[in-house]
Write a protein that holds these residues in place. Structure first.
Motif, PDB file in Angstrom:
ATOM      1  N   MET A  53       0.832  -1.200   0.000  1.00 56.10           N
ATOM      2  CA  MET A  53       0.000   0.000   0.000  1.00 56.10           C
ATOM      3  C   MET A  53       0.871   1.255   0.000  1.00 56.10           C
ATOM      4  N   ARG A  54       2.031   1.202   0.645  1.00 54.81           N
ATOM      5  CA  ARG A  54       2.960   2.334   0.589  1.00 54.81           C
ATOM      6  C   ARG A  54       3.377   2.576  -0.856  1.00 54.81           C
ATOM      7  N   GLY A  55       3.672   1.504  -1.583  1.00 58.66           N
ATOM      8  CA  GLY A  55       4.009   1.631  -2.998  1.00 58.66           C
ATOM      9  C   GLY A  55       2.851   2.216  -3.785  1.00 58.66           C
ATOM     10  N   ARG A  56       1.660   1.721  -3.496  1.00 60.09           N
ATOM     11  CA  ARG A  56       0.448   2.219  -4.170  1.00 60.09           C
ATOM     12  C   ARG A  56       0.280   3.713  -3.919  1.00 60.09           C
ATOM     13  N   GLN A  57       0.429   4.117  -2.665  1.00 59.13           N
ATOM     14  CA  GLN A  57       0.227   5.516  -2.309  1.00 59.13           C
ATOM     15  C   GLN A  57       1.343   6.413  -2.844  1.00 59.13           C
ATOM     16  N   SER A  58       2.523   5.852  -3.091  1.00 59.14           N
ATOM     17  CA  SER A  58       3.620   6.669  -3.615  1.00 59.14           C
ATOM     18  C   SER A  58       3.614   6.741  -5.135  1.00 59.14           C
ATOM     19  N   GLY A  59       2.657   6.062  -5.765  1.00 64.22           N
ATOM     20  CA  GLY A  59       2.511   6.184  -7.206  1.00 64.22           C
ATOM     21  C   GLY A  59       3.070   5.036  -8.024  1.00 64.22           C
ATOM     22  N   ALA A  60       3.507   3.960  -7.379  1.00 68.90           N
ATOM     23  CA  ALA A  60       3.987   2.798  -8.133  1.00 68.90           C
ATOM     24  C   ALA A  60       2.836   2.229  -8.961  1.00 68.90           C
ATOM     25  N   SER A  61       3.156   1.740 -10.132  1.00 68.70           N
ATOM     26  CA  SER A  61       2.113   1.163 -10.983  1.00 68.70           C
ATOM     27  C   SER A  61       1.820  -0.272 -10.563  1.00 68.70           C
ATOM     28  N   LEU A  62       0.625  -0.734 -10.877  1.00 68.87           N
ATOM     29  CA  LEU A  62       0.249  -2.114 -10.596  1.00 68.87           C
ATOM     30  C   LEU A  62       1.229  -3.076 -11.263  1.00 68.87           C
ATOM     31  N   GLU A  63       1.605  -2.784 -12.488  1.00 70.01           N
ATOM     32  CA  GLU A  63       2.553  -3.633 -13.216  1.00 70.01           C
ATOM     33  C   GLU A  63       3.887  -3.734 -12.487  1.00 70.01           C
ATOM     34  N   ASP A  64       4.409  -2.613 -12.022  1.00 67.21           N
ATOM     35  CA  ASP A  64       5.690  -2.614 -11.315  1.00 67.21           C
ATOM     36  C   ASP A  64       5.605  -3.380  -9.993  1.00 67.21           C
ATOM     37  N   VAL A  65       4.527  -3.167  -9.262  1.00 67.21           N
ATOM     38  CA  VAL A  65       4.380  -3.836  -7.975  1.00 67.21           C
ATOM     39  C   VAL A  65       4.206  -5.338  -8.171  1.00 67.21           C
ATOM     40  N   ARG A  66       3.388  -5.728  -9.127  1.00 67.03           N
ATOM     41  CA  ARG A  66       3.219  -7.169  -9.412  1.00 67.03           C
ATOM     42  C   ARG A  66       4.535  -7.807  -9.822  1.00 67.03           C
ATOM     43  N   SER A  67       5.269  -7.130 -10.681  1.00 65.71           N
ATOM     44  CA  SER A  67       6.550  -7.651 -11.148  1.00 65.71           C
ATOM     45  C   SER A  67       7.522  -7.808  -9.979  1.00 65.71           C
ATOM     46  N   TYR A  68       7.587  -6.800  -9.127  1.00 66.04           N
ATOM     47  CA  TYR A  68       8.464  -6.858  -7.957  1.00 66.04           C
ATOM     48  C   TYR A  68       8.062  -8.025  -7.059  1.00 66.04           C
ATOM     49  N   ALA A  69       6.786  -8.139  -6.759  1.00 66.20           N
ATOM     50  CA  ALA A  69       6.306  -9.216  -5.880  1.00 66.20           C
ATOM     51  C   ALA A  69       6.600 -10.583  -6.490  1.00 66.20           C
ATOM     52  N   ASP A  70       6.327 -10.749  -7.773  1.00 62.32           N
ATOM     53  CA  ASP A  70       6.593 -12.033  -8.433  1.00 62.32           C
ATOM     54  C   ASP A  70       8.066 -12.398  -8.370  1.00 62.32           C
ATOM     55  N   LYS A  71       8.927 -11.419  -8.597  1.00 68.13           N
ATOM     56  CA  LYS A  71      10.372 -11.653  -8.552  1.00 68.13           C
ATOM     57  C   LYS A  71      10.813 -12.081  -7.149  1.00 68.13           C
ATOM     58  N   GLU A  72      10.316 -11.381  -6.154  1.00 71.26           N
ATOM     59  CA  GLU A  72      10.688 -11.697  -4.780  1.00 71.26           C
ATOM     60  C   GLU A  72      10.126 -13.046  -4.341  1.00 71.26           C
ATOM     61  N   LEU A  73       8.893 -13.341  -4.721  1.00 74.64           N
ATOM     62  CA  LEU A  73       8.301 -14.638  -4.375  1.00 74.64           C
ATOM     63  C   LEU A  73       9.093 -15.777  -5.000  1.00 74.64           C
ATOM     64  N   ALA A  74       9.519 -15.597  -6.242  1.00 79.29           N
ATOM     65  CA  ALA A  74      10.337 -16.616  -6.911  1.00 79.29           C
ATOM     66  C   ALA A  74      11.697 -16.732  -6.242  1.00 79.29           C
ATOM     67  N   ARG A  75      12.280 -15.600  -5.891  1.00 76.47           N
ATOM     68  CA  ARG A  75      13.600 -15.595  -5.269  1.00 76.47           C
ATOM     69  C   ARG A  75      13.605 -16.347  -3.940  1.00 76.47           C
ATOM     70  N   PHE A  76      12.518 -16.237  -3.190  1.00 77.84           N
ATOM     71  CA  PHE A  76      12.440 -16.909  -1.903  1.00 77.84           C
ATOM     72  C   PHE A  76      11.808 -18.288  -1.991  1.00 77.84           C
ATOM     73  N   GLY A  77      11.523 -18.743  -3.211  1.00 76.57           N
ATOM     74  CA  GLY A  77      10.986 -20.084  -3.392  1.00 76.57           C
ATOM     75  C   GLY A  77       9.622 -20.292  -2.764  1.00 76.57           C
ATOM     76  N   ALA A  78       8.792 -19.291  -2.842  1.00 73.89           N
ATOM     77  CA  ALA A  78       7.458 -19.395  -2.249  1.00 73.89           C
ATOM     78  C   ALA A  78       6.644 -20.476  -2.952  1.00 73.89           C
ATOM     79  N   PRO A  79       5.937 -21.290  -2.180  1.00 71.15           N
ATOM     80  CA  PRO A  79       5.076 -22.306  -2.782  1.00 71.15           C
ATOM     81  C   PRO A  79       3.877 -21.653  -3.473  1.00 71.15           C
ATOM     82  N   PRO A  80       3.217 -22.383  -4.358  1.00 69.57           N
ATOM     83  CA  PRO A  80       2.102 -21.806  -5.124  1.00 69.57           C
ATOM     84  C   PRO A  80       1.014 -21.136  -4.275  1.00 69.57           C
ATOM     85  N   ALA A  81       0.645 -21.736  -3.158  1.00 65.72           N
ATOM     86  CA  ALA A  81      -0.413 -21.141  -2.326  1.00 65.72           C
ATOM     87  C   ALA A  81       0.028 -19.790  -1.768  1.00 65.72           C
ATOM     88  N   ALA A  82       1.293 -19.684  -1.383  1.00 66.59           N
ATOM     89  CA  ALA A  82       1.801 -18.404  -0.870  1.00 66.59           C
ATOM     90  C   ALA A  82       1.833 -17.373  -1.984  1.00 66.59           C
TER      91      ALA A  82
END
Length: 126
Positions: A53-82
């Motif tokens: 939400m901080r990213g959202r409020q600072s003007g980050a785009s949905l695309e950028d936030v999704r991309s960042y989250a996906d990259k980090e989730l992959a980096r930490f080996g998050a399981p599909p449910a997570a």
């Protein structure tokens, strides 16, 4: 794609174990001992929600936030449910308005974080 806004850096770092465990908690039975840590897991999800939400409020785009989250989730080996759960937090954040005043932005971050915490407790406490 632009790099992730600085306001998102660290949203996963301190909670990488939580991200990895979230999938097993989401799939576990209510009686399992894994659910005993639900409060900590949900606090981590709420922290992530606050970051998003901080990213959202600072003007980050949905695309950028999704991309960042996906990259980090992959980096930490998050399981599909997570991955699905954390992606839903990102999507939900962008259903909320963006505010121009700092006080309103802070309130939006707090309210969203509280919402995610309560929702997570409900989900894990089924």
């Amino acid at each position: 794609m632009r790099s992730a806004p600085l306001s998102l850096s660290g949203c996963f770092g301190a909670h990488r174990v939580v991200v990895a465990l979230m999938g097993s908690l989401l799939l576990s039975s209510p009686a399992s001992s894994a659910n005993e840590g639900a409060r900590d897991q949900c606090a981590a999800a709420a922290f992530f929600a606050n970051c998003i939400m901080r990213g959202r409020q600072s003007g980050a785009s949905l695309e950028d936030v999704r991309s960042y989250a996906d990259k980090e989730l992959a980096r930490f080996g998050a399981p599909p449910a997570a991955k699905a759960y954390y992606r839903s937090i990102v999507s939900e954040a962008f259903r909320h308005p963006r505010y121009s005043k700092k006080a309103a932005q802070s309130e939006a971050m707090k309210e969203f974080s509280d919402f995610v915490f309560a929702d997570c407790i409900k989900l894990l406490g089924r």
